[in-house]
Design a protein around this motif. Structure first.
Motif, PDB file in Angstrom:
ATOM      1  N   THR A 269       0.816  -1.214   0.000  1.00 39.07           N
ATOM      2  CA  THR A 269       0.000   0.000   0.000  1.00 39.07           C
ATOM      3  C   THR A 269       0.848   1.261   0.000  1.00 39.07           C
ATOM      4  OG1 THR A 269      -0.116   0.007   2.417  1.00 39.07           O
ATOM      5  CG2 THR A 269      -1.886  -1.156   1.225  1.00 39.07           C
ATOM      6  N   SER A 270       2.145   1.131  -0.245  1.00 35.04           N
ATOM      7  CA  SER A 270       3.034   2.300  -0.209  1.00 35.04           C
ATOM      8  C   SER A 270       2.703   3.329  -1.281  1.00 35.04           C
ATOM      9  CB  SER A 270       4.499   1.877  -0.312  1.00 35.04           C
ATOM     10  OG  SER A 270       4.754   1.301  -1.570  1.00 35.04           O
ATOM     11  N   VAL A 271       1.997   2.902  -2.316  1.00 32.41           N
ATOM     12  CA  VAL A 271       1.580   3.864  -3.338  1.00 32.41           C
ATOM     13  C   VAL A 271       0.643   4.888  -2.701  1.00 32.41           C
ATOM     14  CG1 VAL A 271       0.296   4.100  -5.502  1.00 32.41           C
ATOM     15  CG2 VAL A 271       1.815   2.139  -5.146  1.00 32.41           C
ATOM     16  N   ILE A 272      -0.200   4.419  -1.775  1.00 34.11           N
ATOM     17  CA  ILE A 272      -1.163   5.308  -1.116  1.00 34.11           C
ATOM     18  C   ILE A 272      -0.555   5.941   0.136  1.00 34.11           C
ATOM     19  CG2 ILE A 272      -3.407   5.382   0.057  1.00 34.11           C
ATOM     20  CD1 ILE A 272      -4.189   2.966  -1.692  1.00 34.11           C
ATOM     21  N   THR A 273       0.161   5.150   0.929  1.00 32.72           N
ATOM     22  CA  THR A 273       0.650   5.617   2.232  1.00 32.72           C
ATOM     23  C   THR A 273       2.021   6.258   2.175  1.00 32.72           C
ATOM     24  OG1 THR A 273       1.590   3.453   2.722  1.00 32.72           O
ATOM     25  CG2 THR A 273      -0.666   3.863   3.460  1.00 32.72           C
ATOM     26  N   GLY A 274       2.719   6.092   1.114  1.00 30.90           N
ATOM     27  CA  GLY A 274       4.053   6.661   0.998  1.00 30.90           C
ATOM     28  C   GLY A 274       5.079   5.816   1.723  1.00 30.90           C
ATOM     29  N   PRO A 275       6.252   6.372   1.991  1.00 30.11           N
ATOM     30  CA  PRO A 275       7.332   5.598   2.597  1.00 30.11           C
ATOM     31  C   PRO A 275       7.077   5.184   4.043  1.00 30.11           C
ATOM     32  CG  PRO A 275       8.006   7.887   2.299  1.00 30.11           C
ATOM     33  CD  PRO A 275       6.649   7.735   1.657  1.00 30.11           C
ATOM     34  N   VAL A 276       6.127   5.818   4.728  1.00 28.10           N
ATOM     35  CA  VAL A 276       5.863   5.427   6.115  1.00 28.10           C
ATOM     36  C   VAL A 276       4.974   4.191   6.189  1.00 28.10           C
ATOM     37  CG1 VAL A 276       6.159   7.733   7.093  1.00 28.10           C
ATOM     38  CG2 VAL A 276       3.900   6.999   6.375  1.00 28.10           C
ATOM     39  N   GLY A 277       4.330   3.829   5.111  1.00 27.81           N
ATOM     40  CA  GLY A 277       3.425   2.664   5.093  1.00 27.81           C
ATOM     41  C   GLY A 277       4.090   1.389   5.536  1.00 27.81           C
ATOM     42  N   PRO A 278       5.224   1.015   4.921  1.00 25.63           N
ATOM     43  CA  PRO A 278       5.881  -0.224   5.351  1.00 25.63           C
ATOM     44  C   PRO A 278       6.369  -0.165   6.801  1.00 25.63           C
ATOM     45  CG  PRO A 278       6.681   0.449   3.197  1.00 25.63           C
ATOM     46  CD  PRO A 278       5.820   1.552   3.707  1.00 25.63           C
ATOM     47  N   ILE A 279       6.812   1.005   7.254  1.00 28.17           N
ATOM     48  CA  ILE A 279       7.314   1.138   8.631  1.00 28.17           C
ATOM     49  C   ILE A 279       6.165   0.967   9.624  1.00 28.17           C
ATOM     50  CG2 ILE A 279       8.367   2.732  10.289  1.00 28.17           C
ATOM     51  CD1 ILE A 279       9.868   3.928   7.841  1.00 28.17           C
ATOM     52  N   VAL A 280       5.084   1.718   9.386  1.00 30.61           N
ATOM     53  CA  VAL A 280       3.923   1.621  10.276  1.00 30.61           C
ATOM     54  C   VAL A 280       3.325   0.224  10.209  1.00 30.61           C
ATOM     55  CG1 VAL A 280       1.588   2.481  10.737  1.00 30.61           C
ATOM     56  CG2 VAL A 280       3.427   4.089  10.227  1.00 30.61           C
ATOM     57  N   GLY A 281       3.217  -0.323   9.005  1.00 35.04           N
ATOM     58  CA  GLY A 281       2.683  -1.674   8.854  1.00 35.04           C
ATOM     59  C   GLY A 281       3.510  -2.693   9.613  1.00 35.04           C
ATOM     60  N   GLY A 282       4.838  -2.574   9.532  1.00 33.97           N
ATOM     61  CA  GLY A 282       5.717  -3.496  10.256  1.00 33.97           C
ATOM     62  C   GLY A 282       5.573  -3.368  11.759  1.00 33.97           C
ATOM     63  N   LEU A 283       5.480  -2.128  12.266  1.00 29.52           N
ATOM     64  CA  LEU A 283       5.341  -1.918  13.710  1.00 29.52           C
ATOM     65  C   LEU A 283       3.995  -2.428  14.231  1.00 29.52           C
ATOM     66  CD1 LEU A 283       6.921   1.639  14.034  1.00 29.52           C
ATOM     67  CD2 LEU A 283       7.896  -0.526  14.798  1.00 29.52           C
ATOM     68  N   VAL A 284       2.920  -2.085  13.504  1.00 26.44           N
ATOM     69  CA  VAL A 284       1.601  -2.562  13.930  1.00 26.44           C
ATOM     70  C   VAL A 284       1.537  -4.086  13.852  1.00 26.44           C
ATOM     71  CG1 VAL A 284      -0.865  -2.558  13.357  1.00 26.44           C
ATOM     72  CG2 VAL A 284       0.413  -0.410  13.379  1.00 26.44           C
ATOM     73  N   GLY A 285       2.074  -4.644  12.781  1.00 26.21           N
ATOM     74  CA  GLY A 285       2.084  -6.102  12.638  1.00 26.21           C
ATOM     75  C   GLY A 285       2.886  -6.781  13.732  1.00 26.21           C
TER      76      GLY A 285
END
Length: 184
Positions: free
Chosen positions: A83-99
């Motif tokens: 979803t980084s196309v929508i969320t930008g570069p913070v998407g993978p970071i936030v996704g990893g932390l929440v996961g």
């Protein structure tokens, strides 16, 4: 070391009466020990208090948290990257932390129910009951029946047999964590 017979009583008065009866029956006062046994977990056996440095039912918890955090972090990172196309570069970071956080909660599924066996081990036998305990060191095997009669007549319960030493009225090698060998 000698054979010790110990029985639980409800009150200090019952302990005092039993002690008097036992002395009257010919047992030496310095071979009789009366004391209170704390609840399991409250014996102050470690430097920080308590009976164990780690809760016995929680020994797989660190591995469960790490497994869950790693799996959840990987899934969250993948979703964040997708979803980084929508969320930008913070998407993978936030996704990893929440996961990772959600995955670490997976360790709760590894918690044991009361009485459930440890992996690779046996259930521990019934621990010693808390309360007032009166113990008598026997000079010879012929005294056991007399001690049992006196204790039963006075209402002792959870009477147990142990090996140890009572010196000057103190059961010097008493281990509150040992598994009692109940007679009656």
């Amino acid at each position: 070391m000698s054979t010790i017979i110990a029985g639980h009583f409800q009150t200090q008065e019952e302990i005092d009466r039993a002690r008097s009866e036992l002395v009257g029956a010919g047992f030496r006062e310095d071979h009789i020990s009366g004391f209170f046994v704390n609840q399991p977990g409250q014996h102050d056996m470690t430097p920080i208090g308590g009976d164990n440095l780690q809760s016995p039912g929680a020994k797989e918890t660190p591995e469960g948290v790490l497994e869950g955090a790693a799996a959840g972090g990987a899934v969250g990172l993948a979703i964040g990257a997708a979803t980084s196309v929508i969320t930008g570069p913070v998407g993978p970071i936030v996704g990893g932390l929440v996961g990772a956080h959600v995955g670490s909660l997976y360790s709760f599924s590894k918690m044991k129910e009361k009485g459930e066996a440890e992996e690779g081990g046996e259930n521990r036998a019934e621990p010693r009951k808390p309360g007032m305990l009166l113990a008598v060191a026997l000079a010879d095997g012929g005294q056991e029946q007399r001690v049992l009669e006196v204790m039963r007549d006075l209402g002792a319960h959870h009477i147990e047999r142990a090996e140890g030493s009572i010196v000057d009225g103190d059961w010097v090698d008493f281990d509150p964590l040992s598994t009692p060998r109940i007679i009656t």
